[in-house]
Scaffold this active site. Structure first.
Site, PDB file in Angstrom:
ATOM      1  NE  ARG A  30      71.133  73.054  36.538  1.00  0.00           N
ATOM      2  CZ  ARG A  30      72.092  73.196  37.483  1.00  0.00           C
ATOM      3  NH1 ARG A  30      71.885  73.961  38.515  1.00  0.00           N
ATOM      4  NH2 ARG A  30      73.227  72.543  37.366  1.00  0.00           N
ATOM      5  CE1 TYR A  74      45.150  76.334  38.039  1.00  0.00           C
ATOM      6  CE2 TYR A  74      47.095  75.532  39.171  1.00  0.00           C
ATOM      7  CZ  TYR A  74      46.267  75.529  38.074  1.00  0.00           C
ATOM      8  OH  TYR A  74      46.544  74.716  37.018  1.00  0.00           O
ATOM      9  CG  ASP A 130      48.554  83.197  41.098  1.00  0.00           C
ATOM     10  OD1 ASP A 130      48.412  83.811  40.020  1.00  0.00           O
ATOM     11  OD2 ASP A 130      48.622  81.962  41.161  1.00  0.00           O
ATOM     12  CE  LYS A 153      46.774  78.509  33.292  1.00  0.00           C
ATOM     13  NZ  LYS A 153      46.710  78.643  34.734  1.00  0.00           N
TER      14      LYS A 153
HETATM   15  C1  LIG Z   1      47.292  78.005  35.818  1.00  0.00           C
HETATM   16  C2  LIG Z   1      47.516  78.679  37.121  1.00  0.00           C
HETATM   17  C3  LIG Z   1      48.607  78.365  37.924  1.00  0.00           C
HETATM   18  C4  LIG Z   1      49.599  77.279  37.534  1.00  0.00           C
HETATM   19  O1  LIG Z   1      50.263  77.592  36.357  1.00  0.00           O
HETATM   20  P1  LIG Z   1      50.912  76.439  35.411  1.00  0.00           P
HETATM   21  O2  LIG Z   1      51.587  77.263  34.360  1.00  0.00           O
HETATM   22  O3  LIG Z   1      49.803  75.594  34.928  1.00  0.00           O
HETATM   23  O4  LIG Z   1      51.867  75.683  36.254  1.00  0.00           O
HETATM   24  C5  LIG Z   1      48.772  79.051  39.115  1.00  0.00           C
HETATM   25  N1  LIG Z   1      47.883  79.982  39.508  1.00  0.00           N
HETATM   26  C6  LIG Z   1      46.812  80.305  38.766  1.00  0.00           C
HETATM   27  C7  LIG Z   1      45.883  81.352  39.260  1.00  0.00           C
HETATM   28  C8  LIG Z   1      46.577  79.668  37.551  1.00  0.00           C
HETATM   29  O5  LIG Z   1      45.507  79.985  36.825  1.00  0.00           O
END
Ligand SMILES: *Cc1c(COP(=O)(O)O)cnc(C)c1O
Length: 394
Positions: A56, A110, A183, A208
């Site tokens: 962890r 998001y 982000d 992604k």
């Molecule tokens: C999918 C996404 C998230 C969240 O990611 P997870 O891996 O699903 O928790 C945050 N920001 C953006 C822009 C995303 O496309």
């Protein structure tokens, strides 16, 4: 080294096994470690000596992913998390630590982030305010009025693919001493490296493009300073939002082909955008790579030449919700799964997925009409994608 080279080599293991260098990072599932010397264990646990003790806190496969991503973002360090949301939460918490902290965030962020900030953090007393990051003058006003600790921005908005002028926003944040949290999930380090613009940290959902094959849930934060990384590691240690070992391994593997995948995905998105924009069955295409898009100049300035991202949206002419639902079912190749960035192409209907938590009126205000569908380009031959859209629309 240049980006494509780093993508293939960064995070390669530094250790040897009986003198042999493994070419891929080790998949180490051990949840704890022991030392011949109890004094070594004491020093490792006391942070007086580098080393692994408990998974962890840190583990080798996760570190390999962190090093690879840090290299791509040209960051001193990166910290991996169990998901993109865990990464967003950790990064935001670093700057909005207590009741009364002021956090500005893009109103187009998001959906999960919108709810986390607007519900969870706000209920804990953080002063969260959503802002229009495409109106730089309005943003400057809000920043000087509110004096936020941090501003959270996504480079490309979802689902209408507006491009935030990160240069102007970074300059504003620098002038006002606001931490800029970016982000960059949609853009990946292949399109933009926000730390170079002055961001305090860059967040990715590894679910992604970094993972890229539809089989990873993960997240990561690349930090401008080692101190931030240490604070994030401490947060992760005590909240337990640790990335799994297999997910870390698959994320490194994904990074190896990131350049090739994103280049091809951007080309496929551009091909689909241009063709659909000439299709009379389509009312409008939202893609910053279309020269008549309002964000084309910003995208040209921020992104490498000829690249405009691999996600677009389109509005089907005169389509109601039921028409769009049947369109999703008629697609044979493109999958209607609620994600993006995979090697296979995907569509998402915001009304039932990312934006279902909004009222119809809230969606209308944001321009997300009932006939809007988002498309995330995969690696297929663009002609097959276009043929699939053609048959599903007719
Ligand atoms: C999918 C996404 C998230 C969240 O990611 P997870 O891996 O699903 O928790 C945050 N920001 C953006 C822009 C995303 O496309």
């Amino acid at each position: 080294m240049r980006f494509d080279t780093l993508a293939v080599h960064a995070g390669a293991p530094a250790f040897t096994i009986d003198g042999a260098h493994p070419t891929a990072p080790p998949l180490v599932p051990a949840s704890s470690y022991w030392y011949d010397s109890a004094d070594d264990l004491d020093r490792v646990l006391g942070d007086q000596q580098p080393g692994y003790s408990y998974a962890r806190y840190a583990s080798p496969t996760v570190v390999a992913f962190e090093q690879a991503l840090a290299a791509l973002e040209d960051a001193p360090a990166a910290v991996a998390f169990a998901s993109g949301m865990a990464a967003v939460h950790a990064a935001v918490r670093l700057y909005a630590q207590r009741p009364g902290s002021v956090l500005l965030a893009s109103q187009d962020c998001y959906g999960g982030t919108f709810t986390l900030l607007g519900s969870t953090l706000a209920s804990e007393g953080v002063n969260v305010q959503f802002v229009d990051v495409f109106d730089i003058e309005g943003l400057a006003r809000r920043v000087s009025e509110q004096k936020p600790q941090a501003l959270l921005v996504e480079v490309v908005s979802n689902p209408l693919e507006r491009v935030a002028d990160l240069e102007a926003i970074a300059a504003l944040c620098k002038q006002r001493n606001v931490a800029l949290l970016v982000d960059s999930t949609f853009t990946t380090p292949y399109l933009i490296r926000p730390l170079a613009q002055g961001a305090a940290c860059v967040i990715h959902s590894a679910t992604k493009y970094l993972g890229g094959h539809g089989d990873v849930t993960g997240g990561v934060v690349a930090c401008a300073t080692d101190d931030q990384a240490a604070a994030l590691r401490s947060w992760r240690k005590y909240t337990g939002s640790v990335l799994g070992v297999l997910e870390a391994y698959l994320s490194v593997r994904g990074i190896r082909t990131l350049s090739l995948r994103v280049a091809r995905q951007c080309a496929n998105a551009a091909a689909v955008a241009h063709t659909l924009s000439r299709d009379p069955r389509i009312e409008r295409v939202y893609y910053p790579g279309l020269p008549d898009s309002a964000d084309y100049p910003v995208a040209c300035r921020l992104f490498p030449e000829g690249l405009f991202g691999a996600v677009l949206a389109f509005a089907i002419r005169d389509a109601e919700r039921s028409t769009v639902m049947r369109f999703l079912e008629r697609l044979k190749l493109v999958r209607a799964a609620p994600t993006l960035g995979d090697c296979f192409s995907l569509v998402l209907y915001p009304v039932i997925a990312s934006h279902r938590g909004l009222t119809p009126e809230e969606r209308r205000q944001r321009g997300i009409h009932d006939n809007v569908v988002r498309f995330s380009a995969g690696l297929e031959d663009a002609a097959d994608l276009l043929a699939d859209f053609d048959q599903a629309l007719s």
